[in-house]
Write a protein that holds these residues in place. Structure first.
Motif, PDB file in Angstrom:
ATOM      1  N   PRO A  46       0.815  -1.227   0.000  1.00  0.00           N
ATOM      2  CA  PRO A  46       0.000   0.000   0.000  1.00  0.00           C
ATOM      3  C   PRO A  46       0.847   1.276   0.000  1.00  0.00           C
ATOM      4  N   TYR A  47       2.057   1.189   0.540  1.00  0.00           N
ATOM      5  CA  TYR A  47       3.007   2.316   0.567  1.00  0.00           C
ATOM      6  C   TYR A  47       4.413   1.725   0.415  1.00  0.00           C
ATOM      7  N   GLY A  48       5.357   2.550  -0.018  1.00  0.00           N
ATOM      8  CA  GLY A  48       6.746   2.097  -0.053  1.00  0.00           C
ATOM      9  C   GLY A  48       7.215   1.718   1.349  1.00  0.00           C
ATOM     10  N   ARG A  49       6.828   2.519   2.354  1.00  0.00           N
ATOM     11  CA  ARG A  49       7.288   2.280   3.735  1.00  0.00           C
ATOM     12  C   ARG A  49       6.779   0.938   4.267  1.00  0.00           C
ATOM     13  N   THR A  50       5.555   0.536   3.854  1.00  0.00           N
ATOM     14  CA  THR A  50       5.045  -0.782   4.284  1.00  0.00           C
ATOM     15  C   THR A  50       5.939  -1.863   3.676  1.00  0.00           C
ATOM     16  N   TYR A  71      19.651  12.515   5.350  1.00  0.00           N
ATOM     17  CA  TYR A  71      18.913  13.387   4.431  1.00  0.00           C
ATOM     18  C   TYR A  71      18.130  12.518   3.450  1.00  0.00           C
ATOM     19  N   THR A  72      16.945  12.134   3.892  1.00  0.00           N
ATOM     20  CA  THR A  72      16.039  11.363   3.036  1.00  0.00           C
ATOM     21  C   THR A  72      14.642  11.575   3.584  1.00  0.00           C
ATOM     22  N   CYS A  73      13.671  10.941   2.976  1.00  0.00           N
ATOM     23  CA  CYS A  73      12.299  11.075   3.455  1.00  0.00           C
ATOM     24  C   CYS A  73      12.189  10.411   4.841  1.00  0.00           C
ATOM     25  N   VAL A  74      11.593  11.124   5.772  1.00  0.00           N
ATOM     26  CA  VAL A  74      11.561  10.644   7.162  1.00  0.00           C
ATOM     27  C   VAL A  74      10.813   9.323   7.316  1.00  0.00           C
ATOM     28  N   VAL A  75       9.929   9.007   6.369  1.00  0.00           N
ATOM     29  CA  VAL A  75       9.157   7.771   6.526  1.00  0.00           C
ATOM     30  C   VAL A  75      10.053   6.532   6.398  1.00  0.00           C
ATOM     31  N   VAL A  76      11.227   6.695   5.801  1.00  0.00           N
ATOM     32  CA  VAL A  76      12.171   5.567   5.709  1.00  0.00           C
ATOM     33  C   VAL A  76      12.647   5.203   7.117  1.00  0.00           C
ATOM     34  N   ALA A  77      13.020   6.238   7.879  1.00  0.00           N
ATOM     35  CA  ALA A  77      13.459   5.993   9.266  1.00  0.00           C
ATOM     36  C   ALA A  77      12.289   5.446  10.093  1.00  0.00           C
ATOM     37  N   GLN A 144      18.168  -0.987  -1.966  1.00  0.00           N
ATOM     38  CA  GLN A 144      18.209   0.235  -2.776  1.00  0.00           C
ATOM     39  C   GLN A 144      16.887   0.972  -2.591  1.00  0.00           C
ATOM     40  N   ASP A 145      16.966   2.218  -2.126  1.00  0.00           N
ATOM     41  CA  ASP A 145      15.752   3.037  -2.049  1.00  0.00           C
ATOM     42  C   ASP A 145      15.657   3.827  -3.349  1.00  0.00           C
ATOM     43  N   CYS A 146      14.762   3.368  -4.215  1.00  0.00           N
ATOM     44  CA  CYS A 146      14.615   3.979  -5.546  1.00  0.00           C
ATOM     45  C   CYS A 146      13.337   4.807  -5.638  1.00  0.00           C
ATOM     46  N   ALA A 147      12.813   5.233  -4.483  1.00  0.00           N
ATOM     47  CA  ALA A 147      11.553   5.992  -4.507  1.00  0.00           C
ATOM     48  C   ALA A 147      11.679   7.281  -5.324  1.00  0.00           C
ATOM     49  N   HIS A 148      12.909   7.824  -5.399  1.00  0.00           N
ATOM     50  CA  HIS A 148      13.133   9.056  -6.177  1.00  0.00           C
ATOM     51  C   HIS A 148      13.827   8.772  -7.502  1.00  0.00           C
ATOM     52  N   SER A 149      14.035   7.541  -7.837  1.00  0.00           N
ATOM     53  CA  SER A 149      15.054   7.296  -8.862  1.00  0.00           C
ATOM     54  C   SER A 149      14.822   6.018  -9.637  1.00  0.00           C
ATOM     55  N   PHE A 168      10.358   1.079  -3.939  1.00  0.00           N
ATOM     56  CA  PHE A 168       9.842   2.199  -4.735  1.00  0.00           C
ATOM     57  C   PHE A 168       8.598   2.762  -4.056  1.00  0.00           C
ATOM     58  N   GLY A 169       8.424   4.064  -4.153  1.00  0.00           N
ATOM     59  CA  GLY A 169       7.184   4.705  -3.686  1.00  0.00           C
ATOM     60  C   GLY A 169       6.387   5.118  -4.915  1.00  0.00           C
ATOM     61  N   LEU A 170       5.085   5.028  -4.826  1.00  0.00           N
ATOM     62  CA  LEU A 170       4.258   5.229  -6.034  1.00  0.00           C
ATOM     63  C   LEU A 170       3.123   6.222  -5.808  1.00  0.00           C
ATOM     64  N   ASN A 171       3.303   7.150  -4.855  1.00  0.00           N
ATOM     65  CA  ASN A 171       2.229   8.145  -4.687  1.00  0.00           C
ATOM     66  C   ASN A 171       2.322   9.207  -5.801  1.00  0.00           C
ATOM     67  N   VAL A 172       1.403  10.151  -5.811  1.00  0.00           N
ATOM     68  CA  VAL A 172       1.313  11.053  -6.968  1.00  0.00           C
ATOM     69  C   VAL A 172       2.487  12.028  -7.093  1.00  0.00           C
ATOM     70  N   SER A 173       3.348  12.091  -6.073  1.00  0.00           N
ATOM     71  CA  SER A 173       4.506  12.978  -6.199  1.00  0.00           C
ATOM     72  C   SER A 173       5.704  12.261  -6.811  1.00  0.00           C
ATOM     73  N   LYS A 174       5.564  10.992  -7.115  1.00  0.00           N
ATOM     74  CA  LYS A 174       6.712  10.209  -7.581  1.00  0.00           C
ATOM     75  C   LYS A 174       6.833  10.234  -9.112  1.00  0.00           C
ATOM     76  N   LEU A 175       7.920   9.636  -9.614  1.00  0.00           N
ATOM     77  CA  LEU A 175       8.172   9.646 -11.061  1.00  0.00           C
ATOM     78  C   LEU A 175       7.025   9.025 -11.846  1.00  0.00           C
ATOM     79  N   PHE A 180      -1.663   5.737  -4.715  1.00  0.00           N
ATOM     80  CA  PHE A 180      -0.759   5.528  -3.591  1.00  0.00           C
ATOM     81  C   PHE A 180      -0.002   4.255  -3.967  1.00  0.00           C
ATOM     82  N   GLY A 181       0.640   3.625  -3.011  1.00  0.00           N
ATOM     83  CA  GLY A 181       1.249   2.340  -3.338  1.00  0.00           C
ATOM     84  C   GLY A 181       2.760   2.359  -3.274  1.00  0.00           C
ATOM     85  N   GLY A 182       3.297   1.156  -3.201  1.00  0.00           N
ATOM     86  CA  GLY A 182       4.739   0.980  -3.173  1.00  0.00           C
ATOM     87  C   GLY A 182       5.068  -0.376  -3.758  1.00  0.00           C
TER      88      GLY A 182
HETATM   89  C1  LIG Z   1      13.329   8.690  -0.688  1.00  0.00           C
HETATM   90  C2  LIG Z   1      12.035   8.038  -0.287  1.00  0.00           C
HETATM   91  N1  LIG Z   1      12.061   6.756   0.119  1.00  0.00           N
HETATM   92  C3  LIG Z   1      10.936   6.101   0.485  1.00  0.00           C
HETATM   93  C4  LIG Z   1       9.708   6.713   0.473  1.00  0.00           C
HETATM   94  C5  LIG Z   1       8.509   5.938   0.948  1.00  0.00           C
HETATM   95  O1  LIG Z   1       7.453   5.916   0.082  1.00  0.00           O
HETATM   96  P1  LIG Z   1       5.941   5.896   0.617  1.00  0.00           P
HETATM   97  O2  LIG Z   1       5.525   7.317   0.804  1.00  0.00           O
HETATM   98  O3  LIG Z   1       5.193   5.232  -0.510  1.00  0.00           O
HETATM   99  O4  LIG Z   1       5.895   5.134   1.879  1.00  0.00           O
HETATM  100  C6  LIG Z   1       9.622   8.042   0.048  1.00  0.00           C
HETATM  101  C7  LIG Z   1       8.309   8.708   0.020  1.00  0.00           C
HETATM  102  O5  LIG Z   1       8.062   9.812  -0.207  1.00  0.00           O
HETATM  103  C8  LIG Z   1      10.810   8.728  -0.346  1.00  0.00           C
HETATM  104  O6  LIG Z   1      10.783  10.002  -0.762  1.00  0.00           O
END
Ligand SMILES: Cc1ncc(COP(=O)(O)O)c(C=O)c1O
Length: 383
Positions: A46-50, A71-77, A144-149, A168-175, A180-182
């Motif tokens: 449902p999300y990349g973080r899940t 320096y990354t998206c806080v949801v990773v931590a 590999q965190d490819c949510a941005h790449s 990978f993260g697949l919400n509407v702000s992603k590539l 939503f989704g991951g």
């Molecule tokens: C670098 C990075 N990794 C992981 C994620 C996690 O993705 P999600 O929001 O689908 O949980 C994000 C989300 O914005 C992100 O920017």
């Protein structure tokens, strides 16, 4: 007002979302996505973080140290903590948005079991340095965190294939998006099987209500990012009336969305399938737009532009502004919203003080100075 981002959606995504469900939608999306990324298996969440939480379980990690960027998206931590492990933060390399892999290597201890290698803003991780680290520390699993790449390349080598798995993260702000989704991809069949089994045990099936919610959200995205309406959306956002949709973190909490254990809906999978087929065109467009931004901004002494890295896929076009507030205000007066992503360094957040060991000066500098220029529009048309 030109929004700082706009998902690349056509009528085909909406038509796919409206189509009657078929039992294989999620499996079809997983297979197509994995193929596009050159990996054997794709497992949707449902999300990349899940996906990251479940992946850490599937790798057998518990009470372990997981190295990740400051320096990354806080949801990773958040995902590392919620999986029952401890994040160990590493600063960026000077002049690079990605984590300093030599500093990361110095932090490896016998308790270190994994390293999250993030290709931030679409800039590929230095795979030569990562190879050196992996050969000396084979017990450290590489995620590999490819949510941005998605599918970025380091000297021709696709980054997502260089590790145990990629996220990978697949919400509407992603590539590309599935609303939503991951997704987690891997070439390790046994790991994929464990991950599917954990997903079966831990996630609940999405109900019809989730599909409807996602359909409505998708339908709202089309007008919301239209330049003629975006001024209104921005006013609502600034009045905090859209916080439910846009505020994704609270500095003092390590939390997850309420529905993070509700599996990907079929509506999302069908949208993702259309986007996967369009993925190469989407990235080609972003690459050409970042080149245009470079040309347009090259004479602006208040900005420092990022290196033009071959193989980058540009989730964002990020520059460093000497005076960010002034830069944002001056572009806004011209009808262009700039993003300020990523505007924090995770270890300095109150929630992460217990995990803060050391200083993170490069991340702190980026947190204060980054601005992102819109890649959802043709720069020559908006400037
Ligand atoms: C670098 C990075 N990794 C992981 C994620 C996690 O993705 P999600 O929001 O689908 O949980 C994000 C989300 O914005 C992100 O920017």
């Amino acid at each position: 007002m030109i929004p700082r981002l706009r998902p690349d959606l056509t009528w085909r995504e909406l038509a796919a979302a409206l189509r009657p469900p078929s039992g294989d939608d999620v499996a079809a999306f997983e297979a197509a996505f994995a193929r596009e990324m050159g990996q054997r298996q794709g497992i949707a969440f449902p999300y990349g973080r899940t996906g990251l939480i479940m992946l850490l379980h599937a790798l057998g990690l518990q009470d372990a140290e997981v190295i990740c960027p400051a320096y990354t998206c806080v949801v990773v931590a958040h995902a590392i903590v919620r999986s029952g492990n401890r994040p160990v933060f590493v600063d960026c390399r000077q002049g690079d948005f990605n984590m300093d892999l030599e500093a990361a290597e110095r932090l490896i201890t016998p308790r270190t079991r994994a390293l999250v290698a993030t290709s931030l803003f679409g800039f590929p991780v230095d795979l030569d340095r990562l190879d050196a680290l992996r050969s000396k520390h084979p017990h450290v699993r590489i995620i590999q965190d490819c949510a941005h790449s998605f599918a970025c390349e380091w000297n021709g080598r696709p980054v997502q294939r260089e590790g145990d798995a990629a996220m990978f993260g697949l919400n509407v702000s992603k590539l590309m998006t599935s609303v939503f989704g991951g997704m987690v991809t891997t070439d390790d069949e046994a790991l994929a099987q464990r991950l599917r089994e954990i997903r079966r045990q831990r996630l609940v099936n999405p109900g019809l209500r989730k599909s409807l919610r996602r359909l409505l959200y998708l339908a709202a995205v089309y007008p919301a990012f239209h330049p003629k309406l975006y001024g209104v959306v921005l006013a609502l956002q600034e009045a905090r009336l859209l916080n439910r949709f846009t505020a994704y973190y609270d500095e003092s909490l390590i939390d997850m969305p309420a529905d993070y254990l509700e599996a990907m809906s079929r509506v999302e999978a069908r949208v993702g399938l259309v986007q996967t087929a369009r993925y190469r065109d989407i990235v080609a467009k972003r690459r050409s737009r970042q080149l245009q931004w470079r040309r347009l901004l090259s004479g602006d002494g208040s900005l420092s532009l990022p290196p033009d890295v071959a193989g980058a896929t540009y989730s964002h076009f990020v520059a460093l502004a000497a005076d960010r507030a002034a830069t944002v205000a001056s572009w806004r007066a011209r009808g262009v919203q700039l993003g300020e992503l990523i505007e924090y360094s995770i270890p300095t957040m109150p929630a992460y003080r217990p995990y803060q060991h050391g200083d993170f000066p490069v991340s702190a500098h980026y947190a204060r100075h980054t601005v992102n220029f819109p890649l959802g529009f043709d720069p020559e048309e908006i400037v």
